[in-house]
Design an enzyme around this catalytic site. Sequence first.
Site, PDB file in Angstrom:
ATOM      1  N   SER A  70     142.155  -6.119  63.023  1.00 53.25           N
ATOM      2  CA  SER A  70     141.190  -5.897  64.108  1.00 53.25           C
ATOM      3  C   SER A  70     140.830  -4.427  64.322  1.00 53.25           C
ATOM      4  O   SER A  70     140.608  -4.000  65.459  1.00 53.25           O
ATOM      5  CB  SER A  70     141.693  -6.531  65.416  1.00 53.25           C
ATOM      6  OG  SER A  70     141.807  -7.924  65.257  1.00 53.25           O
ATOM      7  N   GLY A 103     141.961 -10.522  62.401  1.00 51.63           N
ATOM      8  CA  GLY A 103     140.853 -11.396  62.768  1.00 51.63           C
ATOM      9  C   GLY A 103     140.900 -11.907  64.201  1.00 51.63           C
ATOM     10  O   GLY A 103     140.134 -12.796  64.564  1.00 51.63           O
ATOM     11  N   GLU A 107     146.772 -13.713  54.018  1.00 49.30           N
ATOM     12  CA  GLU A 107     146.055 -14.975  53.791  1.00 49.30           C
ATOM     13  C   GLU A 107     146.433 -15.566  52.434  1.00 49.30           C
ATOM     14  O   GLU A 107     146.457 -16.788  52.255  1.00 49.30           O
ATOM     15  CB  GLU A 107     144.541 -14.738  53.905  1.00 49.30           C
ATOM     16  CG  GLU A 107     144.147 -14.526  55.366  1.00 49.30           C
ATOM     17  CD  GLU A 107     142.971 -13.594  55.593  1.00 49.30           C
ATOM     18  OE1 GLU A 107     142.226 -13.300  54.635  1.00 49.30           O
ATOM     19  OE2 GLU A 107     142.811 -13.126  56.742  1.00 49.30           O
ATOM     20  N   LYS A 160     136.826 -10.256  52.086  1.00 44.17           N
ATOM     21  CA  LYS A 160     137.380 -11.622  52.041  1.00 44.17           C
ATOM     22  C   LYS A 160     136.371 -12.565  51.366  1.00 44.17           C
ATOM     23  O   LYS A 160     135.657 -12.134  50.466  1.00 44.17           O
ATOM     24  CB  LYS A 160     137.768 -12.086  53.452  1.00 44.17           C
ATOM     25  CG  LYS A 160     138.687 -11.074  54.133  1.00 44.17           C
ATOM     26  CD  LYS A 160     139.354 -11.607  55.363  1.00 44.17           C
ATOM     27  CE  LYS A 160     140.238 -10.522  55.984  1.00 44.17           C
ATOM     28  NZ  LYS A 160     140.995 -10.989  57.134  1.00 44.17           N
ATOM     29  N   ASN A 172     137.818  -5.003  53.274  1.00 38.48           N
ATOM     30  CA  ASN A 172     138.193  -6.246  52.610  1.00 38.48           C
ATOM     31  C   ASN A 172     137.177  -7.297  53.045  1.00 38.48           C
ATOM     32  O   ASN A 172     137.232  -7.776  54.174  1.00 38.48           O
ATOM     33  CB  ASN A 172     139.621  -6.627  53.042  1.00 38.48           C
ATOM     34  CG  ASN A 172     140.028  -8.004  52.561  1.00 38.48           C
ATOM     35  OD1 ASN A 172     139.361  -8.603  51.709  1.00 38.48           O
ATOM     36  ND2 ASN A 172     141.123  -8.520  53.107  1.00 38.48           N
ATOM     37  N   GLU A 186     149.877  -4.897  57.980  1.00 30.79           N
ATOM     38  CA  GLU A 186     148.956  -5.758  58.711  1.00 30.79           C
ATOM     39  C   GLU A 186     149.738  -6.822  59.475  1.00 30.79           C
ATOM     40  O   GLU A 186     150.090  -7.862  58.903  1.00 30.79           O
ATOM     41  CB  GLU A 186     147.999  -6.449  57.728  1.00 30.79           C
ATOM     42  CG  GLU A 186     147.147  -5.496  56.923  1.00 30.79           C
ATOM     43  CD  GLU A 186     145.872  -6.174  56.437  1.00 30.79           C
ATOM     44  OE1 GLU A 186     144.799  -5.664  56.767  1.00 30.79           O
ATOM     45  OE2 GLU A 186     145.953  -7.202  55.767  1.00 30.79           O
ATOM     46  N   HIS A 245     147.954 -10.047  50.406  1.00 36.35           N
ATOM     47  CA  HIS A 245     147.347 -10.185  51.734  1.00 36.35           C
ATOM     48  C   HIS A 245     147.970 -11.409  52.414  1.00 36.35           C
ATOM     49  O   HIS A 245     148.261 -12.411  51.758  1.00 36.35           O
ATOM     50  CB  HIS A 245     145.826 -10.342  51.604  1.00 36.35           C
ATOM     51  CG  HIS A 245     145.143 -10.252  52.923  1.00 36.35           C
ATOM     52  ND1 HIS A 245     145.111 -11.313  53.806  1.00 36.35           N
ATOM     53  CD2 HIS A 245     144.516  -9.224  53.546  1.00 36.35           C
ATOM     54  CE1 HIS A 245     144.478 -10.937  54.901  1.00 36.35           C
ATOM     55  NE2 HIS A 245     144.108  -9.674  54.771  1.00 36.35           N
TER      56      HIS A 245
HETATM   57  P1  PGA Z   1     140.365  -7.913  60.306  1.00 35.82           P
HETATM   58  O1  PGA Z   1     141.087  -8.210  58.901  1.00 35.82           O
HETATM   59  O2  PGA Z   1     139.944  -6.475  60.281  1.00 35.82           O
HETATM   60  O3  PGA Z   1     139.188  -8.862  60.338  1.00 35.82           O
HETATM   61  O4  PGA Z   1     141.359  -8.178  61.370  1.00 35.82           O
HETATM   62  C1  PGA Z   1     141.923  -7.262  58.306  1.00 35.82           C
HETATM   63  C2  PGA Z   1     142.489  -7.792  57.029  1.00 35.82           C
HETATM   64  O5  PGA Z   1     142.786  -9.004  56.961  1.00 35.82           O
HETATM   65  O6  PGA Z   1     142.658  -7.052  56.045  1.00 35.82           O
END
Ligand code: PGA
Length: 254
Positions: free
Chosen positions: A213, A174, A98, A11, A9, A168, A96
């Site tokens: 992560s 992140g 976010e 983003k 992803n 997640e 997601h």
């Molecule tokens: P990350 O993000 O691997 O940077 O923690 C995962 C995600 O938001 O899908």
Amino acid sequence: MKKILIAGNWKMNTILPEAINLSKSIVEGIKGTDLKVQILICPPFVNLIPVYDIIKGSPIKLGAQNCHYADKGAYTGEISVPMLANVPCSHIIIGHSERRKYFSEIDDILNKKLKAVLNANITPVFCIGETLEDRQNGYAFKIIEWQLKEGLKEISNEDIEKIVIAYEPIWAIGTGIAATTEQIAEAHSFIRNILLKMIGKQAKNMLILYGGSVDATNSQSILEIPDVNGALIGGASLKANTFLSIINTAQNLV
Ligand code: PGA
């Protein structure tokens, strides 16, 4: 044999030259490999078509990070499922955290989006997961169950089976601190059990990814967990070498 999907992803990262370089490096990196795992990359909307031109002919699949639920119309700034189908995208990430947090995407909207995506024969990657506060207060599993039940409301069993679920935990996204293998195993088996209750034994075939992560150092221990069928990777999917190393780890597990 265990089915594994490694999904990147991206983003809101990569301007066009970066997207081109990254996708070229991934295509190069898997060339000649007898791929046993599925690979998906999800660049920003504007880079979908140029990235498609690079990956076409390779086994890499292309996904979008979001969509609107209407086919077309007066929704300034939005992108519809038919537009994404025409790229063509095979997957679309829905819900997601976010999107839920910064764009107020509530369960009802996500349910509409899931239906629109399934209607177009595209695979949704449906994200669920609790906040740190939910976990600390002992609500993590209640939240997960709620998100699943509301998100999948009025969707046929046959269609639910096609959905990829991504667990997640928000506190792991992140942050560089992934959930522990015990926490992941517990959540994934909880999710699998809910799905089994919802649609029956077909739920055994569904892919449940972990996200938060994931990197080259922890991917093996995460992907080894029985109910984990892959990973949704943010930060570590932006570096070709790291992403390829995770793919390689997954290859050795199937
Ligand atoms: P990350 O993000 O691997 O940077 O923690 C995962 C995600 O938001 O899908």
